[in-house]
Structures are given as structure tokens and as C-alpha cells.
Design a protein around this motif. Structure first.
Motif, mmCIF file in Angstrom:
data_model
loop_
_atom_site.group_PDB
_atom_site.id
_atom_site.type_symbol
_atom_site.label_atom_id
_atom_site.label_comp_id
_atom_site.label_asym_id
_atom_site.label_seq_id
_atom_site.Cartn_x
_atom_site.Cartn_y
_atom_site.Cartn_z
ATOM 1 N N ALA A 236 27.581 -105.129 5.641
ATOM 2 C CA ALA A 236 26.594 -104.237 5.174
ATOM 3 C C ALA A 236 25.158 -104.841 4.177
ATOM 4 C CB ALA A 236 27.557 -104.352 4.096
ATOM 5 N N ASP A 237 24.620 -106.233 5.191
ATOM 6 C CA ASP A 237 23.335 -106.232 4.923
ATOM 7 C C ASP A 237 23.292 -105.916 3.332
ATOM 8 O OD1 ASP A 237 22.637 -105.829 8.381
ATOM 9 O OD2 ASP A 237 23.075 -107.791 6.887
ATOM 10 N N TYR A 288 32.261 -94.314 8.015
ATOM 11 C CA TYR A 288 30.787 -94.261 7.031
ATOM 12 C C TYR A 288 31.545 -95.975 7.014
ATOM 13 C CZ TYR A 288 36.349 -94.645 5.510
ATOM 14 O OH TYR A 288 37.834 -95.422 5.947
ATOM 15 N N SER A 289 31.199 -96.823 5.741
ATOM 16 C CA SER A 289 30.967 -97.776 4.741
ATOM 17 C C SER A 289 31.017 -97.023 3.565
ATOM 18 C CB SER A 289 29.618 -98.684 5.347
ATOM 19 O OG SER A 289 29.861 -99.509 5.282
ATOM 20 N N ARG A 290 31.418 -97.984 3.067
ATOM 21 C CA ARG A 290 30.899 -98.323 1.353
ATOM 22 C C ARG A 290 30.133 -99.497 0.950
ATOM 23 N NH1 ARG A 290 33.297 -94.231 -1.321
ATOM 24 N NH2 ARG A 290 34.820 -92.713 0.423
ATOM 25 N N LEU A 301 28.304 -94.832 2.304
ATOM 26 C CA LEU A 301 26.786 -94.563 3.257
ATOM 27 C C LEU A 301 27.686 -93.957 4.468
ATOM 28 C CD1 LEU A 301 26.249 -98.502 2.801
ATOM 29 C CD2 LEU A 301 25.530 -96.107 1.629
ATOM 30 N N VAL A 302 27.220 -93.356 5.414
ATOM 31 C CA VAL A 302 27.216 -92.676 6.282
ATOM 32 C C VAL A 302 25.802 -92.365 7.408
ATOM 33 C CG1 VAL A 302 28.516 -90.526 5.015
ATOM 34 C CG2 VAL A 302 26.059 -90.122 5.338
ATOM 35 N N ASP A 345 23.097 -93.515 1.650
ATOM 36 C CA ASP A 345 24.602 -92.067 0.724
ATOM 37 C C ASP A 345 23.703 -91.293 1.693
ATOM 38 O OD1 ASP A 345 25.110 -90.741 -1.365
ATOM 39 O OD2 ASP A 345 24.649 -92.373 -2.964
ATOM 40 N N PRO A 346 24.567 -90.525 1.469
ATOM 41 C CA PRO A 346 24.516 -89.058 1.557
ATOM 42 C C PRO A 346 24.231 -88.421 0.544
ATOM 43 C CG PRO A 346 26.962 -88.724 1.348
ATOM 44 C CD PRO A 346 26.179 -89.962 1.407
ATOM 45 N N GLU A 347 23.968 -88.135 -0.848
ATOM 46 C CA GLU A 347 23.637 -87.657 -2.236
ATOM 47 C C GLU A 347 21.965 -88.420 -2.296
ATOM 48 O OE1 GLU A 347 25.765 -88.546 -5.131
ATOM 49 O OE2 GLU A 347 27.662 -87.036 -4.793
ATOM 50 N N HIS A 348 21.923 -89.512 -1.703
ATOM 51 C CA HIS A 348 20.005 -90.778 -1.749
ATOM 52 C C HIS A 348 19.900 -90.810 -0.129
ATOM 53 C CE1 HIS A 348 21.049 -89.834 -6.307
ATOM 54 N NE2 HIS A 348 21.451 -90.391 -6.104
#
Length: 364
Positions: A236-237, A288-290, A301-302, A345-348
Motif C-alpha cells: 500500500a506504499d 479495492y484497497s483501504r 481506494l479504487v 479515493d473515489p471522493e477525492h
């Protein structure tokens, strides 16, 4: 090219027949240059010069025991952490292997020492930084001969010593060697001549910050994390770092895989720690990831989709290694081969991060 494993025949800084030279009123040199390990490696490890222990081994012991004598356990830990050595690989064997994937040497291949205030010759500590001002001609001669034209196989140069002053001098030196191909990445890393140059903690037993660099959450470990970030080693760097995501403009255009790369031809990544994704029948599932820690821990995260409808996969953070693909199915195939994926982040969505395969999940 790198010199072959063994003692090097070089007298560039010496008068005919002399084994010692005095390039400055306070400095002396001993003609004992050497090279260890492979000649076409992926990794090159550089100290500054041989210390007194290594110089004594050169004169009186086995040649294969010279390089980094007295500090090999710590150096082995560093190289295994970075991925230069496999978990079960011995540093002793790597140093002695002329066909190995790691080469070992020093910025100045000969032994150098400087008089301290008492008149005693020393070859470590703060005296090293003085060399860049007092004997620049020695450093220039040696680096132009042994670093100016490295083999294309070398991808990463690991420089031992991460004192801020030493890094500043070394990066200035690298910039002078490759003025048109130098890019500073962060406080401990730079890209030059198409390869990565990183500074790590010195493995000397006299370095009291070593364990902090390796293990703790101290300032010393901050420098380790910067090395990890530059190498893109861990899961996840940048999404797992405390800082905000890097803002990457939508006009950024990584290379297309042209002519198109067959998925069957994508090279398998065999590096330790890479998680190969399992096969599943439903190719329409989402990825996806988080974010795992920091202010945005838990954020979704997408796959980041650029304005042209493409996604980006890559083995590294470098622009020239990035590949644009058009479908999620292609993305999945690359991930299974060890490639990382730009996710946001789909929102940002303005700041996509490069996410490793082991941190990417399949949503049904």
C-alpha cells in the motif's frame, strides 16, 4: 562497467612505484583498491572507503573477507530488508560470488585516512565529510572511473551512511556525474543515469542509530521509510503514509504498452514478499484497497481511471515503467503478475497512489 571481483590494478593517484600517496597535507592514501561480487548485478553497495579493519584484511587476510569486515551482520540485515538479498541468502556468499546479483565497493576504492587534531590518522566519522572539500580530486578520479559508466543491469545503488551532510555531498557528486539525468526523489534518494541511488544507515558497530533506523518509529526510522518509499517495497506504499497523497495531474501520460503486450508475455515477478492474486471466475468483480494508517486510515481506494478511460499499472514509481491499460480484466492480469496499480479515493480522486498487489482485494 564494474571491475571484476578481485584486487584492482589502478595507480591513477600514485607516483610510479609508490604504494602510498598524500593528496592533501592532512590526508594519505593506500593503494589497495578492490571489487567484490558480480560484474552485471542489479544492486551495487557502496561504502565511502575501506576502514582500518578492512585495510588490514586486504594486506594480511583472505580477499573475500575484506569488504565490510566487522559489520557484515548489520549489512546483511539491511540488504535483506531492501530485497537485495533473499531471506536465506548469506552476505558472505554474495560478497564472494563473482556472478552474483549484488556488487560491493566504495566511493573511493583505495583506503584513505585523515589526521585528526592530535595528528593521528582516522578513517571514519565526521572526517569523511571533509574529504569532499579537501580531496575532491581523489573522489572525482575514482567515481569517474568506476561509477560514470555502470552496466545497464544495475537498478539500485545503495550508499552506506545517511548523515544529512554526507547525503548532500553525495547527491551533489552524483549530479555532477550525470547533470542531465539527475532527479532528487526525497531526502535520502535520487534518480540518476536511469537508476535509483539511496542512502541507508551505516552498518558500522559505532553507529548508535542503527537499531533505530531498522526498527523504531524515531527520526532515524523516518529515513528508512523514505528509502522504502523510493524503492516501492512495501504494501500500500504511499497510501499508508501519514502524509497526504501525491497530487498527480490528469495530464500525466505514462507510456502505452505499444505494441500491445500480450498478457501471457507479462514477466512474472519473483521478488520476495509479492503476493500473487488468486484466480477467480467472476472477472467483473471490483478491485479495492483501504488505507491502513494515518489520517485517512480505513478510506476506500479504487482503481484510478484517467480521463481517457485507462488505468495505470507499474512495477516501480518511475514514469518510464508505467503502462496504460484499458480494461479491468487487463488490470487483474497484470496484478497477478506482481504489478502495482494506481488507486485513489473515489471522493477525492485527484491524488492516485501506487498500491502493491498484496493490499488489493477483490469485491464480489
Amino acid at each position: 562497467m564494474l571491475p571484476k571481483h578481485g584486487k584492482i590494478d589502478c595507480v591513477a593517484c600514485y607516483s610510479p612505484g609508490e604504494k602510498e600517496a598524500f593528496p592533501h597535507a592532512l590526508w594519505k592514501m593506500r593503494n589497495d583498491p578492490g571489487a567484490w561480487g558480480g560484474t552485471n548485478p542489479e544492486w551495487l553497495v557502496l561504502g565511502f572507503s575501506k576502514g582500518s579493519t578492512q585495510a588490514d584484511y586486504y594486506d594480511n587476510g583472505s580477499f573475500d573477507e575484506v569488504a565490510f569486515a566487522g559489520m557484515r551482520p548489520r549489512l546483511e540485515r539491511i540488504l535483506k530488508h531492501l530485497g537485495a538479498l533473499a531471506a536465506g541468502e548469506s552476505l558472505d556468499a554474495a560478497i564472494a560470488n563473482p556472478a552474483g546479483n549484488v556488487a560491493f565497493g566504495s566511493l573511493i576504492r583505495c583506503s584513505v585516512a585523515r589526521q585528526d587534531e592530535s595528528g593521528k590518522y582516522q578513517c571514519s566519522g565526521p572526517l569523511i565529510k571533509k574529504s569532499f572539500k579537501e580531496i575532491p580530486q581523489v573522489i572525482s578520479t575514482c567515481t569517474n572511473r568506476f561509477l560514470k559508466e555502470l552496466p545497464g543491469s544495475v537498478k539500485t545503488v545503495v550508499m552506506l551512511g545517511n548523515d544529512s551532510g554526507y547525503i548532500k555531498h553525495c547527491q551533489a557528486l552524483i549530479r555532477d556525474l550525470f547533470p542531465e539525468a539527475f532527479e532528487k526523489i526525497n531526502d535520502v534518494a535520487a534518480k540518476a543515469d536511469g537508476r535509483l541511488w539511496v542512502h541507508v544507515a551505516h552498518p558500522s558497530g559505532a553507529n548508535g542509530h542503527f537499531e533505530g533506523w531498522m526498527e523504531s518509529q524515531s527520526e532515524a526510522s523516518r529515513k528508512r521509510k523514505l528509502v522504502e518509499e523510493a524503492l516501492g517495497l512495501f504494501l500500500a506504499d504511499s497510501a499508508n503514509e501519514e502524509s497526504e497523497p501525491h497530487q498527480e495531474p490528469e495530464t500525466f501520460m505514462p507510456k502505452m504498452a505499444a505494441p500491445p503486450v500480450s498478457i501471457d508475455d507479462v514477466p512474472t515477478l519473483n521478488s520476495p514478499g509479492v503476493t500473487v492474486m488468486p484466480e477467480k471466475s467472476d472477472e467483473k468483480r471490483q478491485l479495492y484497497s483501504r488505507v491502513k494508517r494515518g489520517k485517512k486510515a480505513g478510506a476506500l481506494l479504487v482503481p484510478h481511471r484517467y480521463k481517457d478511460g485507462c488505468y495505470i499499472v507499474s512495477m516501480t514509481r518511475f514514469e518510464e515503467d508505467q503502462i496504460r491499460v484499458g480494461t479491468i480484466e487487463e488490470v487483474i492480469a497484470y496484478i497477478r503478475k506482481g504489478y502495482k496499480l494506481r488507486m485513489s479515493d473515489p471522493e477525492h480522486p485527484a491524488g492516485p497512489s501506487l498500491i502493491s498487489p498484496g493490499s488489493i482485494e477483490f469485491g464480489e
